[in-house]
Design a protein around this motif. Structure first.
Motif, PDB file in Angstrom:
ATOM      1  N   PHE A  68      31.041 -48.657  18.470  1.00 32.41           N
ATOM      2  CA  PHE A  68      29.679 -49.193  18.562  1.00 32.41           C
ATOM      3  C   PHE A  68      29.547 -50.231  19.679  1.00 32.41           C
ATOM      4  O   PHE A  68      30.413 -51.081  19.867  1.00 32.41           O
ATOM      5  CB  PHE A  68      29.292 -49.820  17.224  1.00 32.41           C
ATOM      6  CG  PHE A  68      27.850 -50.206  17.105  1.00 32.41           C
ATOM      7  CD1 PHE A  68      26.917 -49.317  16.599  1.00 32.41           C
ATOM      8  CD2 PHE A  68      27.420 -51.457  17.495  1.00 32.41           C
ATOM      9  CE1 PHE A  68      25.581 -49.660  16.477  1.00 32.41           C
ATOM     10  CE2 PHE A  68      26.091 -51.825  17.380  1.00 32.41           C
ATOM     11  CZ  PHE A  68      25.164 -50.928  16.873  1.00 32.41           C
ATOM     12  N   VAL A  69      28.431 -50.145  20.405  1.00 27.06           N
ATOM     13  CA  VAL A  69      28.147 -51.123  21.466  1.00 27.06           C
ATOM     14  C   VAL A  69      26.676 -51.518  21.379  1.00 27.06           C
ATOM     15  O   VAL A  69      25.795 -50.650  21.349  1.00 27.06           O
ATOM     16  CB  VAL A  69      28.438 -50.552  22.875  1.00 27.06           C
ATOM     17  CG1 VAL A  69      28.074 -51.584  23.945  1.00 27.06           C
ATOM     18  CG2 VAL A  69      29.895 -50.136  23.009  1.00 27.06           C
ATOM     19  N   ASP A  70      26.394 -52.826  21.312  1.00 27.36           N
ATOM     20  CA  ASP A  70      25.015 -53.301  21.456  1.00 27.36           C
ATOM     21  C   ASP A  70      24.984 -54.258  22.639  1.00 27.36           C
ATOM     22  O   ASP A  70      25.119 -53.831  23.775  1.00 27.36           O
ATOM     23  CB  ASP A  70      24.467 -53.903  20.154  1.00 27.36           C
ATOM     24  CG  ASP A  70      25.414 -54.918  19.519  1.00 27.36           C
ATOM     25  OD1 ASP A  70      26.418 -55.292  20.144  1.00 27.36           O
ATOM     26  OD2 ASP A  70      25.132 -55.340  18.392  1.00 27.36           O
ATOM     27  N   ASN A  71      24.840 -55.563  22.395  1.00 25.29           N
ATOM     28  CA  ASN A  71      24.911 -56.488  23.526  1.00 25.29           C
ATOM     29  C   ASN A  71      26.347 -56.707  23.990  1.00 25.29           C
ATOM     30  O   ASN A  71      26.585 -57.244  25.068  1.00 25.29           O
ATOM     31  CB  ASN A  71      24.246 -57.826  23.173  1.00 25.29           C
ATOM     32  CG  ASN A  71      24.913 -58.502  21.979  1.00 25.29           C
ATOM     33  OD1 ASN A  71      25.574 -57.852  21.187  1.00 25.29           O
ATOM     34  ND2 ASN A  71      24.731 -59.793  21.854  1.00 25.29           N
ATOM     35  N   GLN A  72      27.302 -56.282  23.173  1.00 24.62           N
ATOM     36  CA  GLN A  72      28.716 -56.273  23.559  1.00 24.62           C
ATOM     37  C   GLN A  72      29.426 -55.262  22.665  1.00 24.62           C
ATOM     38  O   GLN A  72      28.942 -54.922  21.581  1.00 24.62           O
ATOM     39  CB  GLN A  72      29.337 -57.675  23.395  1.00 24.62           C
ATOM     40  CG  GLN A  72      29.548 -58.098  21.954  1.00 24.62           C
ATOM     41  CD  GLN A  72      30.258 -59.429  21.821  1.00 24.62           C
ATOM     42  OE1 GLN A  72      29.748 -60.328  21.190  1.00 24.62           O
ATOM     43  NE2 GLN A  72      31.420 -59.571  22.429  1.00 24.62           N
ATOM     44  N   TYR A  74      31.557 -53.655  19.852  1.00 21.44           N
ATOM     45  CA  TYR A  74      31.888 -54.144  18.511  1.00 21.44           C
ATOM     46  C   TYR A  74      33.341 -54.590  18.440  1.00 21.44           C
ATOM     47  O   TYR A  74      33.665 -55.583  17.788  1.00 21.44           O
ATOM     48  CB  TYR A  74      31.618 -53.034  17.492  1.00 21.44           C
ATOM     49  CG  TYR A  74      32.004 -53.342  16.073  1.00 21.44           C
ATOM     50  CD1 TYR A  74      31.646 -54.553  15.467  1.00 21.44           C
ATOM     51  CD2 TYR A  74      32.722 -52.418  15.302  1.00 21.44           C
ATOM     52  CE1 TYR A  74      31.987 -54.824  14.160  1.00 21.44           C
ATOM     53  CE2 TYR A  74      33.062 -52.681  13.988  1.00 21.44           C
ATOM     54  CZ  TYR A  74      32.696 -53.885  13.418  1.00 21.44           C
ATOM     55  OH  TYR A  74      33.034 -54.159  12.110  1.00 21.44           O
ATOM     56  N   LYS A  88      33.540 -58.059  19.693  1.00 20.38           N
ATOM     57  CA  LYS A  88      32.921 -58.981  18.736  1.00 20.38           C
ATOM     58  C   LYS A  88      33.856 -59.266  17.575  1.00 20.38           C
ATOM     59  O   LYS A  88      33.988 -60.407  17.113  1.00 20.38           O
ATOM     60  CB  LYS A  88      31.607 -58.390  18.222  1.00 20.38           C
ATOM     61  CG  LYS A  88      30.772 -59.343  17.359  1.00 20.38           C
ATOM     62  CD  LYS A  88      29.473 -58.691  16.946  1.00 20.38           C
ATOM     63  CE  LYS A  88      28.570 -59.656  16.201  1.00 20.38           C
ATOM     64  NZ  LYS A  88      28.034 -60.705  17.073  1.00 20.38           N
ATOM     65  N   GLN A 101      27.142 -52.291  12.545  1.00 20.41           N
ATOM     66  CA  GLN A 101      28.039 -51.741  13.568  1.00 20.41           C
ATOM     67  C   GLN A 101      28.939 -50.633  13.026  1.00 20.41           C
ATOM     68  O   GLN A 101      29.580 -49.920  13.795  1.00 20.41           O
ATOM     69  CB  GLN A 101      28.911 -52.849  14.171  1.00 20.41           C
ATOM     70  CG  GLN A 101      28.153 -53.849  15.010  1.00 20.41           C
ATOM     71  CD  GLN A 101      27.693 -55.047  14.204  1.00 20.41           C
ATOM     72  OE1 GLN A 101      27.595 -54.979  12.980  1.00 20.41           O
ATOM     73  NE2 GLN A 101      27.401 -56.153  14.868  1.00 20.41           N
TER      74      GLN A 101
END
Length: 259
Positions: A91-95, A97, A100, A174
């Motif tokens: 999973f990737v959003d603003n960084q 996973y 994170k 995520q």
């Protein structure tokens, strides 16, 4: 200048300013109560089990502090400490996973959002799982589900009671459907605990929301909530938009739910 002279005579090592004066560093020594908004000496708050001595408001505490309060003499054996998510969805959003997770593990010193432990409470053997709200909002992912499932299996095997202290924002987005599957997984395991005639006590703290509330947090033989704790599934704003009504004061707080 008399105040500075007294500190100097007392031998206090105070930082010196450019003009020669000294000052005391007080950062981190005081905490504002979320209930009465009064400033409290942090050591006094900790000595009172993080309950405000002025208004009785329960401050949020981390999982390690919670376990030390519950187990006799604060002594316990941590279990499954090495379990960590493998980022099953990439999973990737603003960084990413994975990044994170690594950053949060380094910041908290924990592998995930729950500590599973065994020890004694009032001289009785017990398994306790405590959630850590600082770890991605105390969200429930595959590791949280696996740790709780293993704790239930140990409780059945050793014939001990189980206590779960919830403090969570819900299922971890995520991990998608994998995190949602933990709701059914834990609920099924708790059924086995019930069939074994062993007690499960659920302790709800601020906040207990989302998929955690929709599963094991509300399945205790005895559900205990801290005063003023936020407990619910969807947020108040979402509910108001859905039912098109203004919610009553104190909605989703412990006292409201009990009433």
């Amino acid at each position: 200048m008399s105040w500075f002279k007294r500190d100097k005579q007392a031998g206090a090592a105070l930082p010196r300013l450019e003009n020669g004066e000294r000052r005391v560093r007080t950062e981190g020594l005081w905490q504002k109560c979320e209930g009465c908004r009064q400033i409290i000496w942090k050591k006094d708050l900790e000595a009172n089990w993080c309950v405000c001595p002025k208004c009785g408001n329960h401050s949020r505490i981390d999982a390690i502090a919670r376990l030390k309060l519950l187990f006799d003499d604060g002594a316990y054996l941590e279990l499954d400490a090495g379990l960590s998510s493998s980022d099953p969805l990439g999973f990737v959003d603003n960084q990413p996973y994975r990044e994170k997770l690594q950053a949060t593990q380094e910041a908290t010193g924990l592998s995930d959002a729950l500590i599973s432990a065994s020890g004694k409470l009032d001289d009785r053997a017990v398994h306790i799982c405590a959630m850590e709200p600082r770890f991605i909002g105390g969200s429930m992912g595959c590791v949280v589900g696996e740790k709780i499932a293993r704790a239930i299996e140990r409780a059945i095997d050793k014939r001990t009671p189980l206590i779960i202290v919830s403090a969570s924002g819900g299922a971890r987005m995520q991990e998608g459907a994998i995190s949602l599957m933990q709701m059914a997984k834990i609920s099924a395991a708790l059924m086995r605990l019930d069939e074994a005639r062993l007690p499960y006590i659920s302790v709800l703290t601020d906040p207990t929301t989302g998929g955690v509330t929709a599963s094991y947090a509300m399945l205790g033989d005895l559900n205990i909530a801290e005063p003023g704790a936020l407990i619910g599934f969807a947020g108040p704003r979402v509910i108001e938009q859905t039912i098109r009504q203004k919610l009553p004061e104190g909605f989703q707080r412990s006292e409201f739910l009990l009433k």
